[in-house]
Design an enzyme around this catalytic site. Structure first.
Site, PDB file in Angstrom:
ATOM      1  CB  SER A   1     -10.529  75.891  50.930  1.00 37.59           C
ATOM      2  OG  SER A   1      -9.493  75.244  50.230  1.00 37.59           O
TER       3      SER A   1
ATOM      4  NE  ARG B   1     -31.021  74.171  43.183  1.00 36.74           N
ATOM      5  CZ  ARG B   1     -31.503  72.955  43.509  1.00 36.74           C
ATOM      6  NH1 ARG B   1     -30.765  71.866  43.376  1.00 36.74           N
ATOM      7  NH2 ARG B   1     -32.724  72.849  43.979  1.00 36.74           N
TER       8      ARG B   1
ATOM      9  NE  ARG C   1      -5.872  76.432  48.394  1.00 34.21           N
ATOM     10  CZ  ARG C   1      -5.963  75.111  48.562  1.00 34.21           C
ATOM     11  NH1 ARG C   1      -7.140  74.572  48.748  1.00 34.21           N
ATOM     12  NH2 ARG C   1      -4.880  74.346  48.514  1.00 34.21           N
TER      13      ARG C   1
ATOM     14  CG  HIS D   1      -9.540  71.243  53.315  1.00 37.65           C
ATOM     15  ND1 HIS D   1      -8.513  70.993  52.457  1.00 37.65           N
ATOM     16  CD2 HIS D   1     -10.210  72.312  52.780  1.00 37.65           C
ATOM     17  CE1 HIS D   1      -8.554  71.864  51.452  1.00 37.65           C
ATOM     18  NE2 HIS D   1      -9.568  72.678  51.630  1.00 37.65           N
TER      19      HIS D   1
ATOM     20  NE  ARG E   1      -0.265  70.531  48.012  1.00 37.34           N
ATOM     21  CZ  ARG E   1      -1.496  70.533  48.501  1.00 37.34           C
ATOM     22  NH1 ARG E   1      -2.161  71.667  48.601  1.00 37.34           N
ATOM     23  NH2 ARG E   1      -2.077  69.416  48.888  1.00 37.34           N
TER      24      ARG E   1
ATOM     25  CG  ASP F   1      -2.068  69.712  55.534  1.00 38.63           C
ATOM     26  OD1 ASP F   1      -1.779  70.911  55.491  1.00 38.63           O
ATOM     27  OD2 ASP F   1      -3.083  69.240  55.003  1.00 38.63           O
TER      28      ASP F   1
ATOM     29  CG  HIS G   1      -4.747  64.506  48.238  1.00 38.30           C
ATOM     30  ND1 HIS G   1      -5.499  64.790  47.122  1.00 38.30           N
ATOM     31  CD2 HIS G   1      -4.501  65.700  48.829  1.00 38.30           C
ATOM     32  CE1 HIS G   1      -5.664  66.094  47.037  1.00 38.30           C
ATOM     33  NE2 HIS G   1      -5.078  66.679  48.064  1.00 38.30           N
TER      34      HIS G   1
HETATM   35  N1  HAX Z   1      -5.195  57.458  57.780  1.00 34.22           N
HETATM   36  C1  HAX Z   1      -6.103  56.493  58.005  1.00 34.22           C
HETATM   37  N2  HAX Z   1      -7.112  56.197  57.170  1.00 34.22           N
HETATM   38  C2  HAX Z   1      -7.182  56.897  56.034  1.00 34.22           C
HETATM   39  C3  HAX Z   1      -6.236  57.901  55.707  1.00 34.22           C
HETATM   40  C4  HAX Z   1      -5.223  58.179  56.643  1.00 34.22           C
HETATM   41  N3  HAX Z   1      -4.316  59.159  56.453  1.00 34.22           N
HETATM   42  N4  HAX Z   1      -6.568  58.410  54.511  1.00 34.22           N
HETATM   43  C5  HAX Z   1      -7.674  57.778  54.105  1.00 34.22           C
HETATM   44  N5  HAX Z   1      -8.048  56.869  55.027  1.00 34.22           N
HETATM   45  C6  HAX Z   1      -9.252  56.045  55.025  1.00 34.22           C
HETATM   46  C7  HAX Z   1     -10.473  56.934  54.953  1.00 34.22           C
HETATM   47  O1  HAX Z   1     -10.820  57.467  56.230  1.00 34.22           O
HETATM   48  C8  HAX Z   1     -11.514  55.990  54.386  1.00 34.22           C
HETATM   49  O2  HAX Z   1     -11.955  55.150  55.436  1.00 34.22           O
HETATM   50  P1  HAX Z   1     -13.505  54.689  55.533  1.00 34.22           P
HETATM   51  O3  HAX Z   1     -13.710  53.858  54.305  1.00 34.22           O
HETATM   52  O4  HAX Z   1     -13.553  53.946  56.800  1.00 34.22           O
HETATM   53  O5  HAX Z   1     -14.310  55.934  55.534  1.00 34.22           O
HETATM   54  C9  HAX Z   1     -10.679  55.139  53.428  1.00 34.22           C
HETATM   55  O6  HAX Z   1      -9.301  55.273  53.848  1.00 34.22           O
HETATM   56  C10 HAX Z   1     -10.781  55.585  51.990  1.00 34.22           C
HETATM   57  O7  HAX Z   1     -10.466  56.972  51.915  1.00 34.22           O
HETATM   58  P2  HAX Z   1      -9.794  57.568  50.597  1.00 34.22           P
HETATM   59  O8  HAX Z   1     -10.746  57.365  49.472  1.00 34.22           O
HETATM   60  O9  HAX Z   1      -8.411  57.078  50.437  1.00 34.22           O
HETATM   61  O10 HAX Z   1      -9.660  59.116  50.997  1.00 34.22           O
HETATM   62  P3  HAX Z   1     -10.767  60.243  50.906  1.00 34.22           P
HETATM   63  O11 HAX Z   1     -10.737  60.814  49.541  1.00 34.22           O
HETATM   64  O12 HAX Z   1     -12.096  59.800  51.414  1.00 34.22           O
HETATM   65  O13 HAX Z   1     -10.203  61.304  51.953  1.00 34.22           O
HETATM   66  C11 HAX Z   1      -8.520  62.550  53.045  1.00 34.22           C
HETATM   67  C12 HAX Z   1      -9.050  62.051  51.706  1.00 34.22           C
HETATM   68  C13 HAX Z   1      -7.413  63.530  52.776  1.00 34.22           C
HETATM   69  C14 HAX Z   1      -9.648  63.266  53.781  1.00 34.22           C
HETATM   70  C15 HAX Z   1      -7.989  61.347  53.861  1.00 34.22           C
HETATM   71  O14 HAX Z   1      -6.899  60.764  53.180  1.00 34.22           O
HETATM   72  C16 HAX Z   1      -7.587  61.713  55.276  1.00 34.22           C
HETATM   73  O15 HAX Z   1      -8.454  61.736  56.166  1.00 34.22           O
HETATM   74  N6  HAX Z   1      -6.264  62.014  55.520  1.00 34.22           N
HETATM   75  C17 HAX Z   1      -5.808  62.453  56.816  1.00 34.22           C
HETATM   76  C18 HAX Z   1      -6.163  63.902  57.030  1.00 34.22           C
HETATM   77  C19 HAX Z   1      -5.325  64.797  56.146  1.00 34.22           C
HETATM   78  O16 HAX Z   1      -4.120  64.676  56.067  1.00 34.22           O
HETATM   79  N7  HAX Z   1      -5.989  65.742  55.473  1.00 34.22           N
HETATM   80  C20 HAX Z   1      -5.316  66.723  54.625  1.00 34.22           C
HETATM   81  C21 HAX Z   1      -5.401  66.395  53.145  1.00 34.22           C
HETATM   82  C22 HAX Z   1      -4.732  67.421  52.277  1.00 34.22           C
HETATM   83  C23 HAX Z   1      -5.500  68.690  52.333  1.00 34.22           C
HETATM   84  O17 HAX Z   1      -6.616  68.838  51.895  1.00 34.22           O
HETATM   85  N8  HAX Z   1      -4.935  69.663  52.970  1.00 34.22           N
HETATM   86  O18 HAX Z   1      -5.625  70.756  53.202  1.00 34.22           O
END
Ligand code: HAX
Length: 436
Positions: free
Chosen positions: A241, A419, A399, A271, A327, A373, A318
């Site tokens: 965002s 860019r 935000r 997100h 938070r 969250d 995260h």
């Molecule tokens: N449950 C299951 N698997 C998870 C996970 C979770 N909560 N968090 C990460 N993973 C997985 C990823 O999907 C990824 O799998 P693949 O290799 O198969 O693609 C692997 O673990 C490595 O991911 P990572 O490097 O630890 O995490 P990223 O930086 O790629 O992603 C995310 C960060 C927040 C998107 C991720 O942890 C996630 O999907 N969490 C659940 C959704 C969530 O709570 N989102 C909100 C985050 C906070 C925010 O931005 N709020 O707005």
């Protein structure tokens, strides 16, 4: 010029030479290296943005202008009898780096309350949406419709100097920030309580209290709103965002385009929409077990079922954080104080003891700890905002404070259009030495 703007202007003047110096005298110094995994991996961790509004440490969590969240809550002025500080005080802090006095905040509140008038066409845009629309889509469109009010655009067409860009941007940003909570509350009542009359803003109330009033919620929802908007305000510049807002504004699109785009980025389940997903997931769990929280083994099995079906555990993990999100902790403390017996909170509390170990065993997530969250829906649910599709709108209102503060400073420091360079897969394979 109002008082906040005067202080901001002096800060901008003092800061400009630092940015000029970095670009002119130190432009060739290498500060980071890019690995192939970062190019195929969402640019994770590459140091390529600058923001003085907030900084996210993987272990400590967010600092706003150098202050941790507990410090922000302790130091910012509060309304009489309130537990949580004025949201307007946070805007002052993010813009200037100074903790405002009560008088400075009150001055800003008067200024912002004078900016609350919303043109009728915005209500018409909202009313024209079908009631099944997602509130984030409506919010984005409502903010977008306000674009015709942009002062920046008028001044730009008149031929403004680059060093003056920040001034109408400040006006646009403060106008939008004053209006967006009203728009959010209107969307809530239109979608979920169409029987009740729309409430007009109360000019005597600060942003948090007025939002609660327009939502039709009694105390302590004013404090809940203040807490919620403050903890969601900023999370440094690289998250979807914040980065979207910055990127759009970098082409000199005005803040209405930028914030509408920021809202669209926040609406994804990885997100901001994760708060809604957490509630959906928790309710699946509660439907299975009822009000009595099951034991650890049953909870573990439920978490594993979710993972084995290929889904993520919402509210955990995260991209930057490597510890429990502060938070999350702010809201947890609030729940322990105000709603320790809430059934939903008991579930969230029990999951906190189980999910991190399961995620560690699962072995994928780099951060097994809860993020913001995982907690936020519980507080809203407890105080009667049970339409969880709406939760990301609350996140978006918060935000926008950080995104708008960043855009004002982007304009003040003259950051150019963004860019980065893309390359083809063939090129990357060649660069890493893959022979074909
Ligand atoms: N449950 C299951 N698997 C998870 C996970 C979770 N909560 N968090 C990460 N993973 C997985 C990823 O999907 C990824 O799998 P693949 O290799 O198969 O693609 C692997 O673990 C490595 O991911 P990572 O490097 O630890 O995490 P990223 O930086 O790629 O992603 C995310 C960060 C927040 C998107 C991720 O942890 C996630 O999907 N969490 C659940 C959704 C969530 O709570 N989102 C909100 C985050 C906070 C925010 O931005 N709020 O707005």
């Amino acid at each position: 010029m109002n008082k906040l703007k005067e202080v901001l202007y002096s800060k901008i003047e003092a800061h400009r030479p630092r940015t000029r110096r970095l670009a002119k005298e130190y432009g060739d110094v290498v500060v980071d290296q890019v690995h192939a995994r970062q190019i195929v991996g969402g640019m994770r961790g590459i140091k390529c943005l600058i923001s003085d509004i907030s900084y996210l440490d993987p272990y400590e969590g967010i600092r706003y202008r150098g202050y941790t969240l507990p410090e922000v809550f302790e130091k910012l002025p509060k309304p009489d009898g309130a537990e949580m500080p004025y949201v307007e005080g946070l805007y002052y802090l993010l813009l200037t780096g100074d903790i405002p006095t009560r008088e400075q905040v009150e001055d800003l509140i008067i200024d912002m309350n004078n900016r609350r008038i919303i043109p009728k066409y915005v209500w018409d845009v909202i009313d024209s949406f079908p009631s099944e629309s997602h509130p984030m889509a409506i919010l984005s469109a409502a903010v977008m419709s306000l674009e015709r009010e942009s002062l920046f655009n008028i001044k730009y067409r008149q031929g403004m100097k680059k060093t003056d860009y920040w001034d109408p941007t400040y006006e646009d940003a403060t106008n939008l920030l004053a209006k967006i909570p009203l728009i959010g509350a209107y969307i809530y009542r239109k979608l979920y309580h169409p029987e009740g009359a729309h409430r007009y803003p109360d000019p005597t109330l600060d942003l948090g209290a007025n939002f609660a009033y327009m939502m039709g919620k009694d105390k302590p929802y004013d404090d809940v709103s203040r807490m919620y908007f403050i903890i969601h305000a900023d999370h440094e510049a690289g998250n979807v965002s914040a980065h979207t807002g910055h990127l759009i504004a970098s082409s000199l699109s005005d803040v209405y385009y930028a914030v509408s785009g920021m809202i669209n980025g926040l609406a994804g389940p990885l997100h901001g929409l994760a708060n809604q997903e957490v509630l959906r997931w928790l309710h699946g769990l509660m439907e299975k077990f009822g009000d009595k929280v099951p034991g650890e083994e049953e909870l573990r099995a439920y978490v594993w079922d979710t993972l084995n079906s290929g889904q993520v555990i919402p509210g955990y993990g995260h991209a930057v954080l490597r510890r429990t999100d502060p938070r999350y902790m702010v809201q947890r403390e609030f729940c322990l104080k105000h709603l320790p017996d809430d059934p939903l909170f008991k579930y969230v509390d029990a999951l906190y003891k189980v999910v991190p170990d399961v995620l560690k065993e699962h072995g994928k997530a780099k951060n097994p700890w809860p993020n913001v969250d995982a907690q936020s829906g519980v507080v809203q649910w407890h105080y009667g905002v049970r339409e969880y599709d709406f939760y990301t709108v609350l996140f978006a209102i918060g935000r926008s404070i950080g995104v708008l503060s960043n855009i004002i400073w982007d304009r003040a420091l003259g950051y150019p259009i963004e860019r980065p360079k893309s390359i083809t897969t063939d090129m990357l394979e060649e660069m890493v030495g893959i022979k074909k």
